[in-house]
Design a protein around this motif. Structure first.
Motif, PDB file in Angstrom:
ATOM      1  N   THR A 113      -1.877  -1.481  -4.241  1.00  0.00           N
ATOM      2  CA  THR A 113      -3.018  -0.572  -4.241  1.00  0.00           C
ATOM      3  C   THR A 113      -2.713   0.687  -3.439  1.00  0.00           C
ATOM      4  OG1 THR A 113      -5.371  -0.409  -3.756  1.00  0.00           O
ATOM      5  CG2 THR A 113      -4.042  -1.622  -2.178  1.00  0.00           C
ATOM      6  N   HIS A 114      -3.549   1.700  -3.670  1.00  0.00           N
ATOM      7  CA  HIS A 114      -3.459   2.880  -2.823  1.00  0.00           C
ATOM      8  C   HIS A 114      -4.641   2.895  -1.854  1.00  0.00           C
ATOM      9  CE1 HIS A 114      -6.208   4.047  -6.063  1.00  0.00           C
ATOM     10  NE2 HIS A 114      -6.775   4.794  -5.153  1.00  0.00           N
ATOM     11  N   VAL A 163       0.839  -1.192   0.000  1.00  0.00           N
ATOM     12  CA  VAL A 163       0.000   0.000   0.000  1.00  0.00           C
ATOM     13  C   VAL A 163       0.876   1.245   0.000  1.00  0.00           C
ATOM     14  CG1 VAL A 163      -1.739   1.260   1.311  1.00  0.00           C
ATOM     15  CG2 VAL A 163      -1.796  -1.216   1.252  1.00  0.00           C
ATOM     16  N   GLY A 164       0.474   2.235  -0.792  1.00  0.00           N
ATOM     17  CA  GLY A 164       1.218   3.489  -0.788  1.00  0.00           C
ATOM     18  C   GLY A 164       0.596   4.452  -1.767  1.00  0.00           C
ATOM     19  N   GLU A 165       1.039   5.703  -1.676  1.00  0.00           N
ATOM     20  CA  GLU A 165       0.519   6.706  -2.595  1.00  0.00           C
ATOM     21  C   GLU A 165       1.374   6.738  -3.849  1.00  0.00           C
ATOM     22  OE1 GLU A 165       0.220  10.198   0.235  1.00  0.00           O
ATOM     23  OE2 GLU A 165      -1.859   9.855  -0.334  1.00  0.00           O
ATOM     24  N   MET A 172       4.147   1.384   2.068  1.00  0.00           N
ATOM     25  CA  MET A 172       5.374   1.969   1.506  1.00  0.00           C
ATOM     26  C   MET A 172       5.292   3.484   1.499  1.00  0.00           C
ATOM     27  SD  MET A 172       6.732  -0.312  -1.662  1.00  0.00           S
ATOM     28  CE  MET A 172       8.264   0.580  -1.872  1.00  0.00           C
ATOM     29  N   TYR A 173       6.409   4.115   1.793  1.00  0.00           N
ATOM     30  CA  TYR A 173       6.496   5.563   1.754  1.00  0.00           C
ATOM     31  C   TYR A 173       7.880   5.928   1.243  1.00  0.00           C
ATOM     32  CZ  TYR A 173       6.773  10.398   3.348  1.00  0.00           C
ATOM     33  OH  TYR A 173       6.932  11.754   3.406  1.00  0.00           O
ATOM     34  N   GLU A 190     -15.158  16.094 -10.575  1.00  0.00           N
ATOM     35  CA  GLU A 190     -14.074  15.216 -10.094  1.00  0.00           C
ATOM     36  C   GLU A 190     -12.821  16.018  -9.739  1.00  0.00           C
ATOM     37  OE1 GLU A 190     -14.294  11.799  -9.920  1.00  0.00           O
ATOM     38  OE2 GLU A 190     -15.749  11.134 -11.395  1.00  0.00           O
ATOM     39  N   PRO A 191     -12.930  17.022  -8.902  1.00  0.00           N
ATOM     40  CA  PRO A 191     -11.767  17.896  -8.690  1.00  0.00           C
ATOM     41  C   PRO A 191     -10.619  17.201  -7.967  1.00  0.00           C
ATOM     42  CG  PRO A 191     -13.476  18.436  -7.121  1.00  0.00           C
ATOM     43  CD  PRO A 191     -14.062  17.405  -8.061  1.00  0.00           C
ATOM     44  N   THR A 192     -10.889  16.102  -7.299  1.00  0.00           N
ATOM     45  CA  THR A 192      -9.810  15.496  -6.509  1.00  0.00           C
ATOM     46  C   THR A 192      -9.502  14.074  -6.918  1.00  0.00           C
ATOM     47  OG1 THR A 192     -11.414  14.758  -4.865  1.00  0.00           O
ATOM     48  CG2 THR A 192     -10.383  16.889  -4.489  1.00  0.00           C
ATOM     49  N   THR A 193     -10.124  13.609  -7.993  1.00  0.00           N
ATOM     50  CA  THR A 193     -10.010  12.191  -8.334  1.00  0.00           C
ATOM     51  C   THR A 193      -8.583  11.744  -8.599  1.00  0.00           C
ATOM     52  OG1 THR A 193     -12.197  12.297  -9.263  1.00  0.00           O
ATOM     53  CG2 THR A 193     -10.870  10.416  -9.898  1.00  0.00           C
ATOM     54  N   ALA A 194      -7.825  12.591  -9.309  1.00  0.00           N
ATOM     55  CA  ALA A 194      -6.487  12.146  -9.707  1.00  0.00           C
ATOM     56  C   ALA A 194      -5.460  12.342  -8.593  1.00  0.00           C
ATOM     57  CB  ALA A 194      -6.052  12.907 -10.956  1.00  0.00           C
ATOM     58  N   LEU A 195      -5.893  12.830  -7.459  1.00  0.00           N
ATOM     59  CA  LEU A 195      -4.924  13.177  -6.417  1.00  0.00           C
ATOM     60  C   LEU A 195      -4.808  12.096  -5.353  1.00  0.00           C
ATOM     61  CD1 LEU A 195      -6.085  16.858  -5.957  1.00  0.00           C
ATOM     62  CD2 LEU A 195      -4.192  16.032  -7.350  1.00  0.00           C
ATOM     63  N   ASP A 196      -3.664  12.086  -4.713  1.00  0.00           N
ATOM     64  CA  ASP A 196      -3.470  11.168  -3.603  1.00  0.00           C
ATOM     65  C   ASP A 196      -4.396  11.558  -2.459  1.00  0.00           C
ATOM     66  OD1 ASP A 196      -1.674   9.303  -4.448  1.00  0.00           O
ATOM     67  OD2 ASP A 196       0.046  10.592  -4.072  1.00  0.00           O
ATOM     68  N   VAL A 197      -4.742  10.555  -1.684  1.00  0.00           N
ATOM     69  CA  VAL A 197      -5.800  10.764  -0.700  1.00  0.00           C
ATOM     70  C   VAL A 197      -5.475  11.875   0.303  1.00  0.00           C
ATOM     71  CG1 VAL A 197      -4.960   8.821   0.659  1.00  0.00           C
ATOM     72  CG2 VAL A 197      -7.285   9.604   0.966  1.00  0.00           C
ATOM     73  N   VAL A 198      -4.221  12.001   0.682  1.00  0.00           N
ATOM     74  CA  VAL A 198      -3.884  13.022   1.677  1.00  0.00           C
ATOM     75  C   VAL A 198      -4.025  14.427   1.083  1.00  0.00           C
ATOM     76  CG1 VAL A 198      -2.073  13.893   3.183  1.00  0.00           C
ATOM     77  CG2 VAL A 198      -2.368  11.437   2.903  1.00  0.00           C
ATOM     78  N   VAL A 199      -3.536  14.580  -0.153  1.00  0.00           N
ATOM     79  CA  VAL A 199      -3.664  15.865  -0.837  1.00  0.00           C
ATOM     80  C   VAL A 199      -5.145  16.182  -1.055  1.00  0.00           C
ATOM     81  CG1 VAL A 199      -3.033  17.141  -2.904  1.00  0.00           C
ATOM     82  CG2 VAL A 199      -1.498  15.410  -2.005  1.00  0.00           C
ATOM     83  N   GLN A 200      -5.862  15.148  -1.446  1.00  0.00           N
ATOM     84  CA  GLN A 200      -7.291  15.261  -1.694  1.00  0.00           C
ATOM     85  C   GLN A 200      -8.006  15.837  -0.467  1.00  0.00           C
ATOM     86  OE1 GLN A 200      -8.687  11.454  -2.932  1.00  0.00           O
ATOM     87  NE2 GLN A 200     -10.819  11.965  -2.713  1.00  0.00           N
ATOM     88  N   ARG A 201      -7.641  15.330   0.688  1.00  0.00           N
ATOM     89  CA  ARG A 201      -8.265  15.814   1.932  1.00  0.00           C
ATOM     90  C   ARG A 201      -8.002  17.312   2.125  1.00  0.00           C
ATOM     91  NH1 ARG A 201     -11.933  12.610   4.429  1.00  0.00           N
ATOM     92  NH2 ARG A 201     -12.333  11.911   2.317  1.00  0.00           N
ATOM     93  N   GLY A 202      -6.772  17.709   1.838  1.00  0.00           N
ATOM     94  CA  GLY A 202      -6.423  19.112   2.005  1.00  0.00           C
ATOM     95  C   GLY A 202      -7.285  20.005   1.114  1.00  0.00           C
ATOM     96  N   ILE A 203      -7.479  19.577  -0.123  1.00  0.00           N
ATOM     97  CA  ILE A 203      -8.259  20.370  -1.078  1.00  0.00           C
ATOM     98  C   ILE A 203      -9.720  20.437  -0.624  1.00  0.00           C
ATOM     99  CG2 ILE A 203      -9.044  20.500  -3.467  1.00  0.00           C
ATOM    100  CD1 ILE A 203      -6.274  20.605  -3.926  1.00  0.00           C
ATOM    101  N   LEU A 204     -10.242  19.306  -0.171  1.00  0.00           N
ATOM    102  CA  LEU A 204     -11.643  19.275   0.267  1.00  0.00           C
ATOM    103  C   LEU A 204     -11.855  20.224   1.442  1.00  0.00           C
ATOM    104  CD1 LEU A 204     -12.417  15.468   0.055  1.00  0.00           C
ATOM    105  CD2 LEU A 204     -13.272  17.265  -1.436  1.00  0.00           C
ATOM    106  N   ARG A 205     -10.907  20.211   2.340  1.00  0.00           N
ATOM    107  CA  ARG A 205     -11.015  21.083   3.500  1.00  0.00           C
ATOM    108  C   ARG A 205     -11.043  22.545   3.044  1.00  0.00           C
ATOM    109  NH1 ARG A 205      -6.236  20.518   7.602  1.00  0.00           N
ATOM    110  NH2 ARG A 205      -5.222  21.041   5.655  1.00  0.00           N
TER     111      ARG A 205
END
Lengths: 281, 329, 596
Positions: free
Chosen positions: A204-205, A43-45, A220-221, C498-513
């Motif tokens: 997967t992510h 798992v990782g980004e 993984m990071y 889909e403004p956050t679809t292509a982003l990693d989940v952590v970044v996505q959270r920041g944008i949503l906030r």
């Protein structure tokens, strides 16, 4: 039983900028073991190096250092020539992983032939029926553009099974698919894994499917494994700050907006691997 | 490596290749060009001084006692100092003099015509591509006919219609021969008047290529998300076309300039011949017909250097208009 | 990938598609005319010489204009022009074909093999092609031809020289395409299957290069015929050859032009032009396979036949009302992409629009702002924006100019994948200021600058980033820039696709906030489009679930979370396994606890 062991895997990419050369370490000292009937999730980004690990195991990339060894049930080490009889891969994007020029049949007959297996029509039909593409006659004649995303991914799975491999690397096998069919594809993979006692590496992510789909999780990071352990332990009791962040970032309908308030540090400490196995000892 | 440094290095390699080709070709070909030249020179009553013979030998190959490598270095030395030998067809002029007198004609004619056709093609292509689905689409197949017409034939037709039949323009030459060349209004006017038909030939037969390329790229760019965003932003249609669609679509046209420039230069050489234009293309053919090998090679080198320089200029310009190239490693 | 539009999804070519379906051009009038021209001229060159007499037979009639005996007249030595023309056509076609084949083979070798192998070989091949490309071809050919004595210049010599100087452009095109194909997953998959390298190139890559090879071949033939004609016209062609160029050479030297003998110099050039034109038309059709966007577009947009529903008015708390909206793709058969959709967006509300690819959610979003393009057409319904000042704006009824001023100032959009939503060739500042110069023409330069800096600060991006280009920003940063741009004119509604679809989940959270915070501060309403239902449950007030163009469920987020009524909603919810819930979704092998 066929097992795959990864030891101290490292991958450096050389970035040339004029006369300066910089190396980027995409994968840094990753070790794990894939055993029959077990699924390990990586798992990782994006940019964490998880796909690079997959590509090295599939021998699409050469490791900078470290070893990948496959051992057959009778204890023999698999040599380079027959490596691909034992290890196969399922790609992320089923729209890209099937050649638009060739039929489904071609995609299955080729690996059967290449690995000296029965490439007759009954064998192809059997493969198609294994992945629930019925009637097989109909699907065998089709070309990728005549299939839906889910059907394409089923063909890709059948192709990976064709050589009779016992180790399967699935690189984000459902992330490009529509949400309502993702679980069907994962269920199919789980079912095949059980019936054929495959060793599966699931990349997967998505923490949620990783937890439900696999026995063991490696987080993984930046090229390093920062946390590893049984799936439930890692997800429900994360110990590395990065894993905690990932777990906290997963959408939580019950929280109604509260989960958005995350504290995101610039970077994380990667020197230590939080190993739940050692902790539970 | 820096984008500009890489480009410069590339053109140095290209130039070296051209110079070396120039050295090798006569040595690989059958016959003994030096003897032919010397014989011609004598017919013209030129004294065959050893220096002239030496220059020819370096250019075309010696009898055989000198090593190829030392010939090569001496040849490079001659090239650097601009010593291409003596021309036999325009005896006793030096090759470099002949080139110097005819080069400006070509540079002005071909340069202006190419620039005009590029700008026209880009502008029309952007409009046709942007207004896709309208009657303008019918222009597209028409341009292919233009692109497929041989330059010299178009020149012949234009000459037949506008010079022979209608008598609007002179049939040949670069200026009125009764005038003496100089920087006066009368002479320049005459030169422009004589240049119109050749320039028209070059523009008409090359505009189609630019138009088509630009049209296709504009069509692609028009379906990009940034154009959609620009529309959602409520910008004026003309502004979206120019600043968003065309601005992006023009990049491949500029990048493809190298390919197209080759065609234009080739076409221009033949066009000059049809109109007996006093440019470098006519001189090249004159040299070929008279076996004036020294002039021939000198002209080839000069044309190559000019094309390389034009390409280099375009590449540098490209670096300016596309920020991404500068960032690329 | 998430939203490939309903048309591409639904209209799958069901015709018996053979192996060649993907590489054969679709029939079109252009292709018909092109093939017709090429076949006619080829037949003329192939069979013509059998019916016309000896082209070099000299008659003492001299130069005569076309007549019954000599359909295209005679030359000054009384030779029959038609007979010459047939032979010359044959000669030109032969050399064109020969050079076309040679040049294509050369370009394939240098373009495909180098780029597939990669590394040093690719570098060398690529450098070689590029150098060959920039050295002007015809002058080189002229010089070479000049050195070869006329009696030693055979057709083959000329063909080889022309091929050697004409392959490089094609090699460059092939290289670029091979580089892109080489990285496709199906090539990787073939390698994982254990295919040998030559087989990967020949069976997996080459078929997909066929359209480009064909197009380059056609191009090489045109070029060869033109160049050979030019060379012959200069008297430097192959000795004893008879091509259209040599005909023109003799015409020129026989003073055809001065004698007004059009029948002598017009036909050869016309044949070259028509043949080239025919090949170019064929190439059009091939180009359309390579780049499907080039297919001739559909007719212009026409929204006149909207059966307008009565705009519901008087709803003061609402900012946007969509009533009975229908969007149809005018294809054969027509596709109903959006069907009778009615939604109300309250002031400051976040309305989630959930659905999978092809469900019509993006089409709906575009139609609200009238951004849909032909063949999509709004056939029924109304979209009304209830302005802050109490005025109702019927969006579908706005004329072009008023629609333009309406966009962005009342309703702005944030698109999926901001990578492509930003113009790559201008700094982001120019793209923000564009909005201000268009919508606020009386703003001074200084004011524009400070406004841009202000919105950047609002979304948490340093204003110094205004001078960056899109490629210099990270994905999350680009999406923030898009949001900043959307806020420039303080619109009342923002549509986010889909403004956050292509982003990693952590970044996505920041944008949503960020979106939620800005919504609270500036009180705009948001239509948030995504396939991620759990995310919507978390951030939106109300949710509309779409399937096949219809809204199948429309309720508050809480309602949908606790009591989803439509089976499809339930299916969607089930598709997202809970992170912390019960295991057993896949009936896995019993989790073993063991130490290693």
């Amino acid at each position: 039983m066929t097992t795959l062991e990864v030891t101290g895997l490292v991958k450096d990419y050389v970035i040339r900028s004029g006369l300066r050369r910089a190396t980027l370490r995409a994968v840094d000292g990753v070790s794990f073991e894939l055993r029959p009937g077990r699924t390990v999730a990586l798992v990782g980004e994006s940019g964490s190096g998880k796909s690079t690990v997959a590509r090295m195991i599939a021998r699409l990339e050469e490791p900078t250092s470290g070893r990948i060894t496959v051992t057959t049930p009778d204890g023999r080490r698999v040599d380079d020539r027959t490596y691909r009889d034992h290890v196969q891969m399922i790609f992320q994007d089923p729209f890209a992983s099937l050649n638009p020029f060739h039929t489904v049949q071609h995609h299955l007959v080729r690996p059967l032939r290449l690995h000296h297996r029965d490439a007759s029509w009954p064998a192809v039909r059997h493969l198609l029926e294994r992945v629930n593409l019925k009637p097989a006659e109909d699907f065998a004649a089709r070309r990728p553009h005549e299939l839906s995303g889910g059907q394409r991914q089923r063909v890709a799975i059948a192709r990976a099974l064709a050589p009779g491999a016992r180790v399967v690397v699935a690189d984000e096998p459902v992330s490009m698919l529509d949400v309502s069919i993702r679980l069907d594809i994962l269920s199919l993979l789980a079912e095949l894994q059980r019936e054929e006692t495959l060793a599966v590496l699931y990349i997967t992510h998505d923490l949620a499917t990783a937890r439900h789909f696999s026995d063991e999780i490696l987080v993984m990071y930046r090229g390093r494994v920062v946390e590893r352990g049984p799936a439930d332990d890692v997800i429900l009791r994360p110990r590395h700050p990065y894993t905690r962040l990932l777990a906290a970032a997963a959408p939580n309908p019950d929280a109604r907006g509260r989960s958005l308030d995350l504290d995101v540090p610039e970077s994380f400490d990667t020197t230590e691997t939080y190993d739940h196995y050692q902790a539970s000892r | 490596m820096n984008y500009y440094v890489r480009k410069l290095l590339f053109y140095v390699v290209a130039l070296w290749t051209a110079v070396t080709l120039n050295f090798l070709i006569p040595r690989l070909m059958p016959g003994n060009p030096v003897d032919i030249l010397m014989a011609k020179l004598q017919v013209r009553g030129g004294s065959v001084d050893p220096a002239a013979r030496r220059a020819y030998e370096l250019l075309l190959g010696t009898g055989g006692d000198e090593s190829l490598l030392s010939q090569y270095f001496a040849y490079l030395g001659n090239m650097l100092t601009g010593d291409f030998g003596v021309s036999v067809s325009v005896f006793p002029a030096e090759v470099s003099e002949v080139i110097a007198s005819s080069l400006p004609w070509t540079i002005v004619l071909v340069g202006l015509a190419t620039l005009l056709s590029f700008l026209l093609g880009i502008a029309l292509g952007a409009i046709v591509g942007w207004k896709r689905g309208t009657w303008l689409d019918t222009l597209v197949p028409a341009t292919t006919v233009l692109a497929a017409v041989p330059y010299f034939w178009l020149a012949l037709i234009l000459a037949a219609v506008f010079a022979t039949t209608l008598g609007w323009f002179p049939l040949s030459g670069g200026y009125d021969v009764t005038l003496t060349p100089g920087w006066n209004a009368e002479f320049i006017g005459s030169a422009v008047y004589h240049g119109i038909l050749p320039a028209l030939t070059i523009v008409v037969s090359s505009v189609g290529g630019w138009l088509l390329g630009m049209r296709n790229m504009t069509v692609s760019a028009a379906s990009e998300d940034y154009v959609l965003t620009a529309r959602a932003k409520g910008l004026r249609d003309s502004r979206i076309m120019i600043r968003y669609a065309a601005r992006n679509a023009v990049l491949p046209s500029v990048a493809g300039f190298a390919i197209s420039l080759g065609f234009v230069v080739s076409g221009s050489i033949i066009t000059e011949q049809v109109f007996s234009y006093p440019g470098i293309g006519s001189k090249l053919l004159q040299a070929v017909q008279n076996n004036d090998y020294a002039l021939m090679q000198g002209i080839f080198l000069v044309i190559t250097v000019a094309v390389l320089a034009a390409n280099l200029a375009v590449d540098l310009l490209y670096g300016l208009i596309d920020a991404r190239t500068r960032a690329r490693v | 990938m998430t939203n490939p539009g309903p048309v591409t999804k639904t209209i799958v070519d069901k015709r018996a598609g053979g192996r060649w379906r993907a590489v054969l051009p679709a029939w079109s009038p252009k292709l018909g005319i092109g093939l017709g021209l090429v076949v006619l001229i080829a037949l003329f060159g192939l069979l013509g010489p059998l019916f016309t007499g000896d082209p070099s037979a000299v008659r003492d009639i001299g130069l005569t204009s076309p007549s019954g005996d000599h359909l295209l007249g005679t030359t000054q030595t009384g030779q029959d022009v038609l007979a010459q023309l047939t032979h010359a056509t044959r000669g030109s076609l032969q050399i064109g074909l020969l050079v076309g084949v040679l040049a294509t083979v050369l370009s394939a070798i240098f373009g495909i093999i180098g780029s597939y192998a990669g590394g040093a070989l690719d570098e060398v091949f690529s450098l070689f092609s590029n150098v060959a490309l920039v050295i002007p071809g015809l002058p080189l050919v002229i010089v070479i031809a000049g050195f070869v004595p006329a009696d030693q210049r055979g057709s083959w010599t000329i063909a080889v020289v022309l091929a050697l100087t004409g392959w490089a452009a094609a090699a460059r095109v092939l290289r670029a395409q091979t580089l892109s194909l080489r990285n496709r997953d199906y090539v990787a998959a073939a390698r994982v299957s254990g295919e040998k390298t030559w087989r990967v190139i020949c069976v997996e890559i080459l078929p997909n290069l066929l359209p480009i090879l064909a197009s380059q071949f056609v191009f090489a033939v045109i070029l060869a015929i033109l160049n050979e004609a030019g060379l012959s016209f200069l008297g430097l062609g192959a000795s004893n050859s008879s091509t259209l160029g040599t005909m023109l050479y003799y015409a020129q030297n026989g003073f055809a032009l001065q004698l007004d003998a059009w029948w002598w110099f017009v036909p050869p050039g016309l044949i070259i032009a028509l043949f080239g034109c025919g090949l170019a038309l064929i190439n059009f059709s091939i180009d359309e396979i390579i780049n499907p966007q080039l297919r001739t577009g559909h007719a212009r947009q026409n929204d006149s036949d909207v059966t307008a529903a009565k705009p519901s008015s008087g709803n003061r708390s609402a900012v946007l009302t969509v009533t009975g909206l229908d969007v149809v793709y005018r294809a054969d058969p027509p596709v109903h992409a959006v069907r009778d959709v009615s939604l109300t967006l309250g002031r400051g509300e976040i309305l989630g629009l959930a659905g999978e690819s092809g469900c019509g959610k993006t089409t709906l979003a575009y139609a609200i702002n009238r951004l849909h393009r032909p063949p999509a057409q709004v056939t029924a319904g109304s979209v009304v924006l209830h302005d802050r000042d109490g005025q109702d704006i019927d969006v579908l009824a706005l004329d072009a100019e008023r629609l333009r001023t309406f966009r962005w100032s009342k309703l702005s959009m944030v698109f999926q994948g901001a990578m492509n939503a930003l113009n790559p060739v201008t700094p982001v500042r120019a793209q923000l200021e564009d909005v201000l110069t268009t919508h606020r023409p009386d703003m001074s330069k200084q004011e524009r600058r400070s406004r841009c800096a202000e919105v950047f600060r609002r979304v948490g991006v340093d204003p110094s980033r205004l001078d960056s280009y899109a490629h210099e920003l990270s994905g999350g940063m680009r999406q923030r820039v898009m949001i900043a741009m959307a806020m420039l004119l303080e619109p009342q509604v923002m549509i986010m696709d889909e403004p956050t679809t292509a982003l990693d989940v952590v970044v996505q959270r920041g944008i949503l906030r960020e979106i939620l915070r800005l919504r609270d501060e500036m009180a705009f309403a948001v239509i948030f489009i995504t396939h991620d239902l759990p995310l919507l449950l978390e951030i939106s007030d109300r949710i509309a679930v779409m399937r096949s163009g219809e809204v199948v469920e429309y309720a508050t987020a809480d309602e949908i979370h606790r009591r989803p009524r439509h089976p499809y909603t339930r299916q969607l919810l089930r598709s997202f396994p809970s992170l912390t819930g019960e295991r057993g979704l896949f009936a896995m092998s019993t989790p073993e606890r063991e130490t290693s």
